[in-house]
Design a protein around this motif. Structure first.
Motif, PDB file in Angstrom:
ATOM      1  N   GLY A  67       2.713  93.872  50.584  1.00  0.00           N
ATOM      2  CA  GLY A  67       1.847  92.847  51.184  1.00  0.00           C
ATOM      3  C   GLY A  67       0.912  93.439  52.218  1.00  0.00           C
ATOM      4  O   GLY A  67       0.409  94.556  52.046  1.00  0.00           O
ATOM      5  N   HIS A  68       0.722  92.696  53.297  1.00  0.00           N
ATOM      6  CA  HIS A  68      -0.259  93.137  54.300  1.00  0.00           C
ATOM      7  C   HIS A  68       0.226  94.367  55.087  1.00  0.00           C
ATOM      8  O   HIS A  68      -0.586  95.129  55.583  1.00  0.00           O
ATOM      9  N   ARG A  69       1.549  94.552  55.221  1.00  0.00           N
ATOM     10  CA  ARG A  69       2.066  95.676  56.024  1.00  0.00           C
ATOM     11  C   ARG A  69       2.555  96.764  55.049  1.00  0.00           C
ATOM     12  O   ARG A  69       3.734  97.046  54.939  1.00  0.00           O
ATOM     13  N   ALA A  70       1.615  97.387  54.359  1.00  0.00           N
ATOM     14  CA  ALA A  70       1.979  98.176  53.168  1.00  0.00           C
ATOM     15  C   ALA A  70       1.917  99.685  53.345  1.00  0.00           C
ATOM     16  O   ALA A  70       2.315 100.424  52.452  1.00  0.00           O
ATOM     17  N   ASP A 148       9.940  88.337  56.105  1.00  0.00           N
ATOM     18  CA  ASP A 148      10.705  87.091  56.196  1.00  0.00           C
ATOM     19  C   ASP A 148       9.786  85.870  56.073  1.00  0.00           C
ATOM     20  O   ASP A 148      10.234  84.794  55.678  1.00  0.00           O
ATOM     21  N   GLY A 149       8.483  86.059  56.376  1.00  0.00           N
ATOM     22  CA  GLY A 149       7.527  84.950  56.270  1.00  0.00           C
ATOM     23  C   GLY A 149       7.429  84.405  54.858  1.00  0.00           C
ATOM     24  O   GLY A 149       7.067  83.246  54.639  1.00  0.00           O
ATOM     25  N   CYS A 150       7.781  85.226  53.868  1.00  0.00           N
ATOM     26  CA  CYS A 150       7.679  84.780  52.474  1.00  0.00           C
ATOM     27  C   CYS A 150       8.651  83.648  52.162  1.00  0.00           C
ATOM     28  O   CYS A 150       8.494  82.967  51.144  1.00  0.00           O
TER      29      CYS A 150
HETATM   30  C1  LIG Z   1      -0.431  82.326  52.070  1.00  0.00           C
HETATM   31  C2  LIG Z   1      -0.712  82.855  53.439  1.00  0.00           C
HETATM   32  N1  LIG Z   1      -0.423  82.099  54.525  1.00  0.00           N
HETATM   33  C3  LIG Z   1      -0.661  82.567  55.760  1.00  0.00           C
HETATM   34  C4  LIG Z   1      -1.222  83.802  55.945  1.00  0.00           C
HETATM   35  C5  LIG Z   1      -1.444  84.365  57.347  1.00  0.00           C
HETATM   36  N2  LIG Z   1      -0.480  85.414  57.619  1.00  0.00           N
HETATM   37  C6  LIG Z   1      -0.775  86.706  57.471  1.00  0.00           C
HETATM   38  S1  LIG Z   1       0.523  87.703  57.785  1.00  0.00           S
HETATM   39  C7  LIG Z   1       1.486  86.403  58.184  1.00  0.00           C
HETATM   40  C8  LIG Z   1       2.907  86.608  58.655  1.00  0.00           C
HETATM   41  C9  LIG Z   1       3.796  87.097  57.611  1.00  0.00           C
HETATM   42  O1  LIG Z   1       5.055  87.368  58.199  1.00  0.00           O
HETATM   43  P1  LIG Z   1       6.089  88.183  57.398  1.00  0.00           P
HETATM   44  O2  LIG Z   1       6.006  87.819  55.953  1.00  0.00           O
HETATM   45  O3  LIG Z   1       7.391  87.991  58.060  1.00  0.00           O
HETATM   46  O4  LIG Z   1       5.575  89.684  57.522  1.00  0.00           O
HETATM   47  P2  LIG Z   1       5.425  90.571  58.831  1.00  0.00           P
HETATM   48  O5  LIG Z   1       4.018  90.372  59.322  1.00  0.00           O
HETATM   49  O6  LIG Z   1       6.428  90.133  59.814  1.00  0.00           O
HETATM   50  O7  LIG Z   1       5.632  91.955  58.362  1.00  0.00           O
HETATM   51  C10 LIG Z   1       0.809  85.191  58.027  1.00  0.00           C
HETATM   52  C11 LIG Z   1       1.386  83.872  58.274  1.00  0.00           C
HETATM   53  C12 LIG Z   1      -1.522  84.564  54.789  1.00  0.00           C
HETATM   54  N3  LIG Z   1      -2.051  85.771  54.856  1.00  0.00           N
HETATM   55  N4  LIG Z   1      -1.232  84.076  53.550  1.00  0.00           N
END
Ligand SMILES: Cc1ncc(C[n+]2csc(CCOP(=O)(O)OP(=O)(O)O)c2C)c(N)n1
Ligand SMILES: [Mg+2]
Length: 325
Positions: A67-70, A148-150
């Motif tokens: 995901g975003h933290r890849a 954990d946000g998933c």
């Molecule tokens: C569907 C969706 N909802 C909200 C966001 C905004 N967002 C980006 S990262 C994030 C937090 C994700 O937390 P987690 O999955 O626990 O990963 P972490 O950042 O803690 O590694 C959110 C809510 C998004 N990118 N995609």
């Protein structure tokens, strides 16, 4: 655990991988403030053991999604450092040809299929990839890393159900760092059941572990892959860890007070890289540590120099990135 009971070579490799990720992330944080990298960047400092421990058990052909933290996942899977840093600078020779930046990394040669910042977005893609392997009868495993946000995304639950129903060769890796941006897990989920309990309610073999203990992660992953390869279906890992820096960007954000006082420091004391180095220092000489650091730093320096020299994206009259054919 003492050095007698573990394989030094394995630990040294895991340590090297974690240190490499740590030093690369620190270099990105340093350079980021110059504003030459123009993509939002989510650093994984503090969480390196999960990437290193899981990927240590994968083959190049196994497919990884994130995901975003890849960054750590990409590097541990064998992604090319020069192409990665070039990507952060938007260069045409970046691993995603400069279109993606930090949050859209791909490198099929390394079996890193892709990462996207839509929370949960790659989970069904990984399930699809595992289904493909099942239908083709190949031996590949698909692995998806997520936070954990998933657990607040329906698609995670749909994918878990699907993966179990079809007994797919997939490893779900939840990096539970207790936060989704500024919100603690306990404010988002009932504390009457854990993430692992929810996953296991889908009928999936579920294991939990200390995500800052690289040997534990390595071991749990080894067992999980054995289970998957015996055609016993998916495995879900919930691994506990902690993000040291702000959610997005190169800075510390403890002054915002969304985390209880002292919590960050208590996790820094559980630093995965230090933990492994302490164990290794019982056996290896200081030269090993010095040499390793020198080698990694030189590799990093070269990657940044190359990326800084490459042509940067420019817009043509149609507003398109002109350096792409
Ligand atoms: C569907 C969706 N909802 C909200 C966001 C905004 N967002 C980006 S990262 C994030 C937090 C994700 O937390 P987690 O999955 O626990 O990963 P972490 O950042 O803690 O590694 C959110 C809510 C998004 N990118 N995609
Ligand atoms: Mg999180």
């Amino acid at each position: 655990m003492t050095m007698d009971s573990i394989d030094i070579k394995t630990l040294a490799n895991l340590y090297s991988e974690m240190l490499r990720i740590r030093l690369i992330e620190e270099a990105i944080a340093d350079e980021y403030t110059k504003q030459e990298m123009r993509c939002p960047t989510h650093l994984c400092i503090g969480q390196e053991a999960i990437a290193a421990g899981v990927c240590n058990n994968l083959h190049i052909k196994d497919k990884v999604f994130s995901g975003h933290r890849a960054h750590g996942h990409y590097l541990a899977k064998g992604g090319d450092l020069n192409a990665f840093i070039a990507e952060l600078y938007g260069c045409a020779n970046g691993c995603s040809r400069g279109y993606g930046g930090s949050m859209h990394i791909t490198d099929l040669d390394a079996g890193f299929v892709g990462s996207t910042p839509i929370v949960g977005g790659t989970i069904p893609l990984a399930a699809g990839s595992a289904w493909r392997s099942k239908l083709l009868g190949d031996d590949d495993i698909s692995v998806v890393f997520f936070g954990d946000g998933c657990f607040e995304e329906g698609v995670l639950h749909e994918s878990l159900t699907f993966a179990k129903l079809h007994q797919l060769p997939i490893l779900f890796v939840c990096e539970n760092n207790l936060y989704s941006v500024y919100t603690q897990l306990k404010e988002r989920q009932s504390d009457s059941r854990s993430i692992a309990q929810i996953a296991s309610a889908h009928g999936i073999k579920t294991l939990t572990g200390d995500g800052n203990d690289v040997l534990m992660v390595d071991n749990i992953t080894k067992n999980s892959i054995e289970h998957i390869k015996k055609n016993n279906g998916p495995v879900f890992l919930e691994l506990f860890t902690y993000r040291w820096l702000e959610h997005c960007g190169p800075y510390d954000d403890d002054e915002l007070k969304y985390r209880p006082e002292g919590e960050l420091n208590s996790w820094k004391e559980k630093c995965p890289v230090n933990k492994a180095s302490l164990l290794l220092k019982e056996t290896l000489s200081l030269d090993f540590f010095k040499q390793l650091e020198l080698e990694i730093k030189s590799e990093i320096k070269q990657a940044f120099e190359l990326a800084k020299q490459c042509p940067k994206p420019v817009l043509n009259q149609q507003g398109e990135l002109a350096h792409y054919a």
